[in-house]
Design a protein around this motif. Structure first.
Motif, short mmCIF file in Angstrom:
data_model
loop_
_atom_site.label_atom_id
_atom_site.label_comp_id
_atom_site.label_asym_id
_atom_site.label_seq_id
_atom_site.Cartn_x
_atom_site.Cartn_y
_atom_site.Cartn_z
N ILE A 107 3.45 29.52 57.90
CA ILE A 107 3.46 28.06 57.99
C ILE A 107 4.88 27.51 58.08
CG2 ILE A 107 3.45 27.70 55.47
CD1 ILE A 107 1.54 25.35 55.94
N ALA A 108 5.84 28.22 57.49
CA ALA A 108 7.24 27.77 57.46
C ALA A 108 8.12 28.50 58.47
CB ALA A 108 7.81 27.97 56.06
N LEU A 115 8.12 20.80 56.07
CA LEU A 115 6.70 21.03 56.34
C LEU A 115 5.87 19.78 56.10
CD1 LEU A 115 6.25 24.58 54.76
CD2 LEU A 115 6.32 24.01 57.19
N MET A 164 3.97 25.75 61.54
CA MET A 164 3.79 24.30 61.55
C MET A 164 4.31 23.68 62.84
SD MET A 164 2.71 21.61 59.90
CE MET A 164 2.62 21.81 58.11
#
Length: 351
Positions: free
Chosen positions: A13-14, A31, A115
């Motif tokens: 996600i990061a 994020l 993301m």
């Protein structure tokens, strides 16, 4: 509005693309900046506990995450942990044992795409995790992913690329999330996991749930998982003996352990237990669990001291629970008592 602590740890996600592939680079603040709608859900603060690929997540990192949550526990209504998917099920299980019976929700989420990817699943997962953490009925440790709420000890990563990456093993979903609506299992008409009957928290247990969780700070990380395969001999247990305090043995089917002229597993297994080490039996089959009493090839190991039976638990939960149990006690009676005690729905209560 509820006040939620977002704990960023890295993960896909990061991540951003680099010369050698994806690596975590975005902070928790960055994020959340991609999902401005969360500001309508709750007040929140963000802490960056670490920024690592979850492949590098270690038991000491589980302790750091638990310490981060407990240091802020009284100041927040819930917690959302942004985490990589590869070891998320292990971390969710570990937090279930380190922070038990939390009246406040501790939610883990992540994504299959970064993301910043234009087709990411990260935005909805982050939004829905905060939405679930803000619900009055949410408590304890869970995974929220692709609109599904999974008990923290029952999550398993089933798919490497699809957005519905996680499945709930041997336990029904307590809730699903459709857009911005949380639908509890009790309001679904039937359990989402049709093969599993609903198992609701008793009214008495909900009344008696403590105002603060029970917190633990010790793990024994000298635990290894060994999957039996045809042709694998018991000498592999001898090779592991010096380095580990417990082996989680993934046996065949409902409980098959070979014993042939060339493979004397009984001697090797009892060699571990005779000197104070533990052998945890589980099945390598994903669903329905272990029962050593069905076949002769398994019944030899029933009712043996320091041999623990995994029942219908996931391997991820067994790893975390065995580390937690041995972190509390090496006494065989106490260890067995802790191991067989159901925690956050990790095993069928009638085992």
């Amino acid at each position: 509005m509820k006040k939620i602590l977002i704990v960023a740890t890295g993960g896909t996600i990061a991540s951003s693309a680099g010369s050698h592939g994806l690596t975590p680079t975005l902070t928790g603040e960055e994020l959340v900046g991609y999902v401005p709608q969360v500001r309508d859900l709750c007040n929140f603060e963000i802490v960056q506990a670490m920024n690592i690929d979850s492949t590098n997540m270690q038991p000491n990192d589980w302790l750091r995450i638990a310490d981060t949550i407990m240091a802020a526990y009284d100041d927040f209504d819930g917690f959302v942990i942004l985490h990589g998917t590869d070891t998320m099920a292990y971390t969710a299980a570990a937090l279930s044992y380190l922070i038990q019976d939390s009246p406040k929700p501790i939610v883990l989420t992540g994504s299959q795409q970064p993301m910043s990817n234009p087709f990411t699943d990260a935005k909805l997962n982050l939004y829905q995790s905060l939405l679930y953490a803000c619900q009055d009925d949410s408590s304890d440790v869970s995974v929220v992913f692709d609109g599904r709420v999974i008990v923290g000890t029952r999550a398993h990563k089933q798919r490497t690329m699809s957005f519905n990456a996680f499945t709930s093993v041997n336990y029904p979903l307590p809730a699903i999330i459709r857009n911005d609506r949380v639908i509890r299992e009790s309001h679904m008409g039937m359990s989402i996991e049709k093969d599993n009957p609903p198992r609701k928290e008793s009214h008495l247990h909900s009344i008696l749930r403590p105002r603060r969780p029970r917190v633990y700070h010790e793990l024994d990380d000298h635990v290894v998982v060994l999957r039996l395969t045809p042709g694998l001999g018991p000498e592999v247990l001898d090779a592991l003996f010096a380095e580990f305090d417990a082996v989680i043995l993934e046996v065949f089917g409902i409980g098959g352990i070979p014993e042939t002229d060339d493979a004397h597993f009984e001697k090797a297994i009892l060699g571990w237990t005779s000197v104070g080490k533990y052998v945890v039996m589980t099945t390598q089959v994903s669903e329905e669990g272990l029962d050593l009493g069905v076949y002769e090839v398994g019944s030899t190991y029933l009712n043996r001291p320091r041999i623990l039976l995994g029942g219908d638990m996931t391997t991820e939960a067994l790893v975390a629970k065995t580390m937690w149990v041995l972190g509390q006690s090496n006494d065989p009676r106490k260890a067995a008592q802790l191991f067989y005690q159901p925690i956050n729905h990790d095993r069928a209560s009638d085992d």
